[in-house]
Scaffold this motif. Structure first.
Motif, PDB file in Angstrom:
ATOM      1  N   GLU A   1       0.845  -1.161  -0.127  1.00 35.36           N
ATOM      2  CA  GLU A   1      -0.048   0.010  -0.387  1.00 35.36           C
ATOM      3  C   GLU A   1       0.771   1.532   0.067  1.00 35.36           C
ATOM      4  OE1 GLU A   1      -0.097  -1.589   4.777  1.00 35.36           O
ATOM      5  OE2 GLU A   1       0.133  -2.207   2.692  1.00 35.36           O
ATOM      6  N   TRP A   2       1.966   0.997   0.743  1.00 38.94           N
ATOM      7  CA  TRP A   2       2.563   2.292   0.475  1.00 38.94           C
ATOM      8  C   TRP A   2       3.215   2.380  -0.984  1.00 38.94           C
ATOM      9  CZ3 TRP A   2       3.527  -1.418   3.369  1.00 38.94           C
ATOM     10  CH2 TRP A   2       5.065  -2.438   3.545  1.00 38.94           C
ATOM     11  N   ALA A   3       3.395   1.571  -1.636  1.00 36.87           N
ATOM     12  CA  ALA A   3       4.062   1.924  -2.578  1.00 36.87           C
ATOM     13  C   ALA A   3       3.208   1.985  -3.622  1.00 36.87           C
ATOM     14  CB  ALA A   3       4.683  -0.022  -3.568  1.00 36.87           C
ATOM     15  N   ALA A   4       2.306   1.481  -3.326  1.00 41.64           N
ATOM     16  CA  ALA A   4       0.939   2.804  -4.213  1.00 41.64           C
ATOM     17  C   ALA A   4       1.191   4.161  -4.377  1.00 41.64           C
ATOM     18  CB  ALA A   4      -0.337   1.960  -3.505  1.00 41.64           C
ATOM     19  N   TYR A   5       1.621   4.006  -2.603  1.00 37.04           N
ATOM     20  CA  TYR A   5       1.240   5.824  -2.168  1.00 37.04           C
ATOM     21  C   TYR A   5       2.060   6.890  -3.101  1.00 37.04           C
ATOM     22  CZ  TYR A   5       2.084  10.145   1.008  1.00 37.04           C
ATOM     23  OH  TYR A   5       1.079  11.151   1.130  1.00 37.04           O
ATOM     24  N   TYR A   6       2.691   6.255  -2.816  1.00 37.85           N
ATOM     25  CA  TYR A   6       4.692   6.864  -3.268  1.00 37.85           C
ATOM     26  C   TYR A   6       4.071   7.453  -5.229  1.00 37.85           C
ATOM     27  CZ  TYR A   6       5.986   7.757   0.907  1.00 37.85           C
ATOM     28  OH  TYR A   6       6.165   7.632   2.820  1.00 37.85           O
ATOM     29  N   ASP A   7       3.610   5.525  -5.713  1.00 37.45           N
ATOM     30  CA  ASP A   7       3.736   6.215  -6.690  1.00 37.45           C
ATOM     31  C   ASP A   7       2.387   6.555  -6.952  1.00 37.45           C
ATOM     32  OD1 ASP A   7       5.007   3.904  -7.820  1.00 37.45           O
ATOM     33  OD2 ASP A   7       3.822   2.570  -7.895  1.00 37.45           O
ATOM     34  N   ASP A   8       1.291   7.770  -6.672  1.00 38.57           N
ATOM     35  CA  ASP A   8       0.698   8.350  -6.659  1.00 38.57           C
ATOM     36  C   ASP A   8       1.673   9.689  -6.861  1.00 38.57           C
ATOM     37  OD1 ASP A   8      -2.339   7.061  -7.847  1.00 38.57           O
ATOM     38  OD2 ASP A   8      -3.170   8.239  -6.921  1.00 38.57           O
ATOM     39  N   LEU A   9       1.784  10.004  -5.640  1.00 40.14           N
ATOM     40  CA  LEU A   9       2.660  10.874  -5.453  1.00 40.14           C
ATOM     41  C   LEU A   9       3.753  11.567  -6.351  1.00 40.14           C
ATOM     42  CD1 LEU A   9       2.863  13.320  -3.458  1.00 40.14           C
ATOM     43  CD2 LEU A   9       5.368  12.234  -2.211  1.00 40.14           C
ATOM     44  N   VAL A  10       4.120  10.338  -7.086  1.00 41.34           N
ATOM     45  CA  VAL A  10       5.564  10.964  -8.192  1.00 41.34           C
ATOM     46  C   VAL A  10       4.098  11.370  -9.170  1.00 41.34           C
ATOM     47  CG1 VAL A  10       6.848   9.474  -9.757  1.00 41.34           C
ATOM     48  CG2 VAL A  10       7.307   9.063  -7.602  1.00 41.34           C
ATOM     49  N   ALA A  11       3.377  10.586  -9.894  1.00 38.74           N
ATOM     50  CA  ALA A  11       2.942  10.840 -10.944  1.00 38.74           C
ATOM     51  C   ALA A  11       2.391  11.998 -10.460  1.00 38.74           C
ATOM     52  CB  ALA A  11       1.920   9.663 -11.362  1.00 38.74           C
ATOM     53  N   GLU A  12       1.373  12.541  -9.584  1.00 39.69           N
ATOM     54  CA  GLU A  12       1.115  14.112  -9.530  1.00 39.69           C
ATOM     55  C   GLU A  12       2.151  14.766  -9.907  1.00 39.69           C
ATOM     56  OE1 GLU A  12      -2.363  16.311  -8.232  1.00 39.69           O
ATOM     57  OE2 GLU A  12      -2.135  14.034  -9.062  1.00 39.69           O
ATOM     58  N   PHE A  13       3.236  15.685  -8.882  1.00 38.52           N
ATOM     59  CA  PHE A  13       4.364  16.026  -8.839  1.00 38.52           C
ATOM     60  C   PHE A  13       5.168  16.170  -9.683  1.00 38.52           C
ATOM     61  CE2 PHE A  13       1.370  15.843  -4.733  1.00 38.52           C
ATOM     62  CZ  PHE A  13       0.878  16.778  -5.092  1.00 38.52           C
ATOM     63  N   GLY A  14       5.525  15.594 -10.726  1.00 37.62           N
ATOM     64  CA  GLY A  14       6.958  14.574 -11.034  1.00 37.62           C
ATOM     65  C   GLY A  14       7.798  14.255  -9.850  1.00 37.62           C
ATOM     66  N   LEU A  15       8.087  14.142  -9.323  1.00 34.75           N
ATOM     67  CA  LEU A  15       8.719  13.893  -8.450  1.00 34.75           C
ATOM     68  C   LEU A  15       9.620  13.045  -9.066  1.00 34.75           C
ATOM     69  CD1 LEU A  15       7.324  14.407  -5.063  1.00 34.75           C
ATOM     70  CD2 LEU A  15       8.725  15.851  -6.192  1.00 34.75           C
ATOM     71  N   THR A  16      11.008  12.427  -8.571  1.00 41.77           N
ATOM     72  CA  THR A  16      11.767  11.499  -8.402  1.00 41.77           C
ATOM     73  C   THR A  16      12.215  10.629  -7.572  1.00 41.77           C
ATOM     74  OG1 THR A  16      13.056  12.599 -10.314  1.00 41.77           O
ATOM     75  CG2 THR A  16      13.698  10.390  -9.788  1.00 41.77           C
ATOM     76  N   ILE A  17      11.633   9.358  -6.766  1.00 42.23           N
ATOM     77  CA  ILE A  17      11.771   8.613  -5.979  1.00 42.23           C
ATOM     78  C   ILE A  17      12.068   7.009  -6.650  1.00 42.23           C
ATOM     79  CG2 ILE A  17      10.814   7.134  -4.271  1.00 42.23           C
ATOM     80  CD1 ILE A  17       8.289   9.802  -4.207  1.00 42.23           C
ATOM     81  N   GLU A  18      13.352   7.138  -5.670  1.00 38.31           N
ATOM     82  CA  GLU A  18      13.917   5.688  -6.157  1.00 38.31           C
ATOM     83  C   GLU A  18      14.447   4.767  -5.013  1.00 38.31           C
ATOM     84  OE1 GLU A  18      18.799   6.960  -7.175  1.00 38.31           O
ATOM     85  OE2 GLU A  18      17.652   8.347  -8.274  1.00 38.31           O
ATOM     86  N   ALA A  19      14.692   3.710  -5.425  1.00 39.67           N
ATOM     87  CA  ALA A  19      13.827   2.277  -4.854  1.00 39.67           C
ATOM     88  C   ALA A  19      14.825   1.418  -4.786  1.00 39.67           C
ATOM     89  CB  ALA A  19      12.465   1.958  -5.032  1.00 39.67           C
ATOM     90  N   THR A  20      15.821   1.727  -5.106  1.00 35.95           N
ATOM     91  CA  THR A  20      16.925   0.746  -5.691  1.00 35.95           C
ATOM     92  C   THR A  20      17.937   0.213  -4.626  1.00 35.95           C
ATOM     93  OG1 THR A  20      18.661   2.736  -5.904  1.00 35.95           O
ATOM     94  CG2 THR A  20      17.902   1.811  -7.513  1.00 35.95           C
TER      95      THR A  20
END
Length: 311
Positions: free
Chosen positions: A200-219
């Protein structure tokens, strides 16, 4: 072994007669005799001899009596262990340093008499399965994953919007800011190795990235919070998100900065989940406590995905 027969045996011993035992147990004398006969058959021994004075124990009956009493005591303890309110309230908080854990600490301070058993489960599917099986009474979960609604027998209520903060090292370009807007984060690398696809937290951050054009790396592997803090402190190009109520401690020479994010403030919506038929009185008290704590909370100027659990 039939516990009713064992209970009847002990009652006959205590009353001295089959007839008196029947009265105490609210059954017929014939039923008493039948139960004792069945127990003697199971044990392959005679437990009583009939005399003019009533029922007297045989040698085998005397040997069996203390064990029969212990069997009944164990049965009573077993039943008591699952009676509502007689066992600890079991609650899943996801992580020991999370905002949900803080809510439970606050609850415990107000209601120290309610025994708690706090557990940490991984994802929402595991938590829901544990609620439905009775392994836990409730779980703090942020959101449901799109396309996977909660089962009909699971209730939920919003309890907390936890603001996200930006965590940076001392040499990061935004380290000196008193606050940053979401727009200012565009182009900056936000490293969050704890994001696991499908959660559920991955889904949250996916939406955050899509909404605001952020770069989140989980590598990279997730070595835990200490390793994350070390890396953020030593790498000027990296920052991470952290919940406002997440409790972390780091060495003073790390020079880490917790910076509020605004315009709008991304918030992580925590909800409490439970089974609609759960009768534990501690759960009722917990829900009332959380509702009182959430009353009047202002969500103006915040952002949350549209598919978050309704509040």
């Amino acid at each position: 072994m039939d516990l009713d027969a064992v209970r009847t045996f002990v009652t006959v011993v205590d009353t001295g007669q089959f007839q008196h035992a029947a009265v105490d147990l609210s059954i017929t004398q014939q039923a008493v005799s039948k139960r004792i006969a069945g127990l003697e058959k199971d044990l392959a021994v005679r437990l009583f001899t009939r005399t003019a004075r009533g029922a007297e124990l045989t040698i085998d009956g005397q040997a069996f009596l203390p064990h029969a009493r212990e069997l009944l005591r164990v049965a009573e303890r077993a039943v008591a262990s699952v009676l509502p309110g007689s066992r600890p309230l079991r609650v899943d908080v996801i992580a020991s340093r999370s905002g949900a854990s803080g809510l439970m600490r606050g609850f415990h301070r107000v209601y120290p008499e309610i025994e708690l058993d706090v557990v940490m489960l991984f994802d929402i599917e595991t938590a829901v399965a544990a609620i439905r099986s009775g392994a836990i009474d409730a779980s703090f979960r942020a959101v449901t994953v799109p396309g996977r609604p909660l089962p009909e027998d699971i209730e939920s209520v919003w309890v907390l919007d936890e603001a996200l903060q930006l965590l940076t090292g001392p040499a990061h370009a935004l380290a000196g800011a008193r606050s940053v807007t979401v727009a200012q984060l565009a182009g900056h690398r936000i490293w969050m190795p704890g994001i696991v696809p499908g959660t559920e937290w991955a889904a949250y951050y996916d939406d955050l990235v899509a909404e605001f054009g952020l770069t989140i790396e989980a590598t990279g592997p997730n070595f835990g919070s200490d390793a994350l803090l070390d890396t953020i402190a030593d790498t000027p190009a990296l920052a991470t998100f952290m919940g406002e109520q997440t409790r972390l401690v780091w060495p003073a020479d790390h020079g880490l900065r917790r910076i509020p994010v605004t315009d709008p403030t991304p918030v992580y919506p925590h909800s409490l989940l439970w089974h609609r038929d759960n009768p534990h009185p501690g759960l009722v008290t917990l829900r009332a406590h959380l509702a009182a704590a959430a009353a009047g909370h202002d969500t103006a100027g915040t952002w949350v995905p549209g598919w978050a659990i309704p509040r």
